[in-house]
Scaffold this active site. Sequence first.
Site, PDB file in Angstrom:
ATOM      1  N   ASP A  21      14.242  16.095  26.810  1.00 15.99           N
ATOM      2  CA  ASP A  21      13.790  17.308  26.116  1.00 15.99           C
ATOM      3  C   ASP A  21      12.270  17.270  25.940  1.00 15.99           C
ATOM      4  O   ASP A  21      11.744  17.503  24.847  1.00 15.99           O
ATOM      5  CB  ASP A  21      14.506  17.429  24.758  1.00 15.99           C
ATOM      6  CG  ASP A  21      14.338  18.817  24.140  1.00 15.99           C
ATOM      7  OD1 ASP A  21      13.769  19.697  24.802  1.00 15.99           O
ATOM      8  OD2 ASP A  21      14.782  19.012  22.992  1.00 15.99           O
ATOM      9  N   ARG A  42       6.520  21.105  22.022  1.00 13.98           N
ATOM     10  CA  ARG A  42       7.035  21.071  20.630  1.00 13.98           C
ATOM     11  C   ARG A  42       7.525  19.680  20.258  1.00 13.98           C
ATOM     12  O   ARG A  42       7.635  19.345  19.068  1.00 13.98           O
ATOM     13  CB  ARG A  42       8.164  22.099  20.435  1.00 13.98           C
ATOM     14  CG  ARG A  42       9.380  21.804  21.263  1.00 13.98           C
ATOM     15  CD  ARG A  42      10.522  22.786  21.144  1.00 13.98           C
ATOM     16  NE  ARG A  42      11.533  22.443  22.159  1.00 13.98           N
ATOM     17  CZ  ARG A  42      11.493  22.788  23.435  1.00 13.98           C
ATOM     18  NH1 ARG A  42      10.498  23.553  23.861  1.00 13.98           N
ATOM     19  NH2 ARG A  42      12.414  22.393  24.297  1.00 13.98           N
ATOM     20  N   ASN A  43       7.849  18.851  21.247  1.00 20.27           N
ATOM     21  CA  ASN A  43       8.341  17.503  20.974  1.00 20.27           C
ATOM     22  C   ASN A  43       7.277  16.424  21.170  1.00 20.27           C
ATOM     23  O   ASN A  43       7.601  15.249  21.353  1.00 20.27           O
ATOM     24  CB  ASN A  43       9.563  17.194  21.833  1.00 20.27           C
ATOM     25  CG  ASN A  43      10.804  17.862  21.279  1.00 20.27           C
ATOM     26  OD1 ASN A  43      10.891  18.079  20.074  1.00 20.27           O
ATOM     27  ND2 ASN A  43      11.735  18.221  22.137  1.00 20.27           N
ATOM     28  N   ASP A  86      10.845  12.132  19.916  1.00 15.12           N
ATOM     29  CA  ASP A  86      12.241  12.570  20.116  1.00 15.12           C
ATOM     30  C   ASP A  86      12.842  12.186  21.462  1.00 15.12           C
ATOM     31  O   ASP A  86      13.747  12.876  21.948  1.00 15.12           O
ATOM     32  CB  ASP A  86      12.352  14.101  19.946  1.00 15.12           C
ATOM     33  CG  ASP A  86      12.160  14.521  18.498  1.00 15.12           C
ATOM     34  OD1 ASP A  86      12.271  13.646  17.625  1.00 15.12           O
ATOM     35  OD2 ASP A  86      11.900  15.703  18.260  1.00 15.12           O
TER      36      ASP A  86
HETATM   37  P1  ADP Z   1      12.417  19.700  16.566  1.00 11.80           P
HETATM   38  O1  ADP Z   1      13.820  19.383  16.178  1.00 11.80           O
HETATM   39  O2  ADP Z   1      12.133  21.152  16.669  1.00 11.80           O
HETATM   40  O3  ADP Z   1      11.947  18.891  17.715  1.00 11.80           O
HETATM   41  P2  ADP Z   1      11.470  17.987  14.542  1.00 11.80           P
HETATM   42  O4  ADP Z   1      12.680  17.968  13.678  1.00 11.80           O
HETATM   43  O5  ADP Z   1      11.224  16.792  15.384  1.00 11.80           O
HETATM   44  O6  ADP Z   1      11.491  19.283  15.394  1.00 11.80           O
HETATM   45  O7  ADP Z   1      10.193  18.241  13.671  1.00 11.80           O
HETATM   46  C1  ADP Z   1       9.952  19.458  13.012  1.00 11.80           C
HETATM   47  C2  ADP Z   1       8.479  19.510  12.620  1.00 11.80           C
HETATM   48  O8  ADP Z   1       8.195  18.473  11.677  1.00 11.80           O
HETATM   49  C3  ADP Z   1       7.527  19.262  13.778  1.00 11.80           C
HETATM   50  O9  ADP Z   1       7.237  20.437  14.451  1.00 11.80           O
HETATM   51  C4  ADP Z   1       6.315  18.683  13.086  1.00 11.80           C
HETATM   52  O10 ADP Z   1       5.484  19.704  12.606  1.00 11.80           O
HETATM   53  C5  ADP Z   1       6.912  17.914  11.923  1.00 11.80           C
HETATM   54  N1  ADP Z   1       7.068  16.486  12.286  1.00 11.80           N
HETATM   55  C6  ADP Z   1       8.132  15.910  12.904  1.00 11.80           C
HETATM   56  N2  ADP Z   1       7.945  14.591  13.080  1.00 11.80           N
HETATM   57  C7  ADP Z   1       6.731  14.301  12.550  1.00 11.80           C
HETATM   58  C8  ADP Z   1       5.936  13.100  12.432  1.00 11.80           C
HETATM   59  N3  ADP Z   1       6.369  11.935  12.912  1.00 11.80           N
HETATM   60  N4  ADP Z   1       4.728  13.189  11.853  1.00 11.80           N
HETATM   61  C9  ADP Z   1       4.271  14.385  11.393  1.00 11.80           C
HETATM   62  N5  ADP Z   1       4.955  15.544  11.485  1.00 11.80           N
HETATM   63  C10 ADP Z   1       6.167  15.521  12.050  1.00 11.80           C
END
Ligand code: ADP
Length: 465
Positions: free
Chosen positions: A325, A329-330, A343
């Site tokens: 994936d 965004r990831n 991810d």
């Molecule tokens: P998705 O499921 O859409 O991939 P995530 O659940 O991984 O999104 O994360 C949602 C949001 O949380 C990200 O877009 C980011 O802004 C924030 N985020 C996720 N992981 C981190 C991290 N390790 N450090 C800082 N921000 C994070």
Amino acid sequence: MPGGANPSTPNPRTRNKIQPRQKVVVALFKYEARESGDLSLEKNQEYEVIDDSQENWWKVKDAKGNTGFIPSNYVKEKKLLGLQQYEWYVGDMSRHISESLLRQEDKEGCFVVRNSSTRGLYTLSLYTKIPHPHVKHYHIKKNDKSEFYLSEKHCCNSIPDLINYHKHNSGGLASRLKTSPCDRPAPATAGLSHDKWEIDHNELMLLEELGSGQFGVVRRGKWRGSIDVAVKMMKADTMSEDDFIEEAKVMTKLQHNNLVQLYGVCSKSRPIFIVTEYMKYGSLLKHLQYLEKNQSISQGLLLDMCIQVCKGMSYLEKHNYIHRDLAARNCLVGTENIVKVADFGLARYVLDDQYTSSGGSKFPIKWAPPEVLNFTLFSSKSDVWAFGVLMWEVFTCGKMPYGKLKNTEVVERVQKGLILEKPNQCCKEVYEIMRKCWSHLPEHRPSFRVLIEQLLSISRSILVD
Ligand code: ADP
């Protein structure tokens, strides 16, 4: 004396035996022991390696004879130390990261020396406020006597000598070399301690919400009050938890500068938490959109972001680990404009059919190659296709690939071999790389290892390094 041996007379059996040479390492960062089997590290101190059979945590002995585990990425073997013993040497740091680091310090004459993108050469990056704040980059050249110089009039036998010379004389540089950014942040460790992936949730302090995604809310946190972490709180029934927890043990061992480090999981209570390295500037997608609105961005900066993602992906490829994936965004952005892939591998544990089946509404169709759309066949080469789309996202500063086209229309286009158009900001060489990533047959796509070389070569040709 027990055994009757006099310690001052050599034992005849060992006298002529050559002692195997011990591996000695020097600490590049301070490390505070976190668990009872760990050993603390003091920056610049030497340690003898006792056991380096595991990749990420080595057992070492300090000068007082104390032994314990330390993160292997915090030390460097003494005989390989080279320039790394100097505060001003930053290794493989790119031109753009060095610029943001020096701008952040904002001190006249602040400098670093880094590996140039041409192998074997070095570049000096120097910050000056005159006539306005900017960073100048100078190649450190070598003459036919193998002497190093920045200006031909002042040649030295070694780079440290050259730096020392220019600390006292600007010798044609924009400023005399004065300071270098010290105490750079220590890297993440592979797990919070040796063989540790289970994290006690009582040791986590949860702070503000960072965002929310497919699996639930993500919050910033502190582990044991001091280490910044991001905590993903998994919504119930969104993933096959037991399988994931098993996999987390493997995933904590994956460690690379361009991968978001998985520290571990809190699996003893519900909801389960996934604990990772904290990345200050959040998702790459939002960061790109922010940069476009707030400052002019150069092609070099965008290319550098792609190279960083490519390096993280090349590490996964080498470890036969498929992301499944990959998309802007990831990926996440941290201090000094560092970009890391997040991810990876998580998609396999999602229980939602809409996400896992290529016909589902949440499936990342726009990042998927024909063999994934037709047969759900994932490989490192399907990651390469997604990387091409990610490059397109980067060079459009976070536009949606294929605009408002519906998933079914995208599938039709991809099957017909129609590809995304060239972004305005992107030169034809970079677009050519995207096109190679979108070769219909996976075996015609380059590997990440080859892509790094190709991207670096473009960066050398379009930029003054
Ligand atoms: P998705 O499921 O859409 O991939 P995530 O659940 O991984 O999104 O994360 C949602 C949001 O949380 C990200 O877009 C980011 O802004 C924030 N985020 C996720 N992981 C981190 C991290 N390790 N450090 C800082 N921000 C994070």
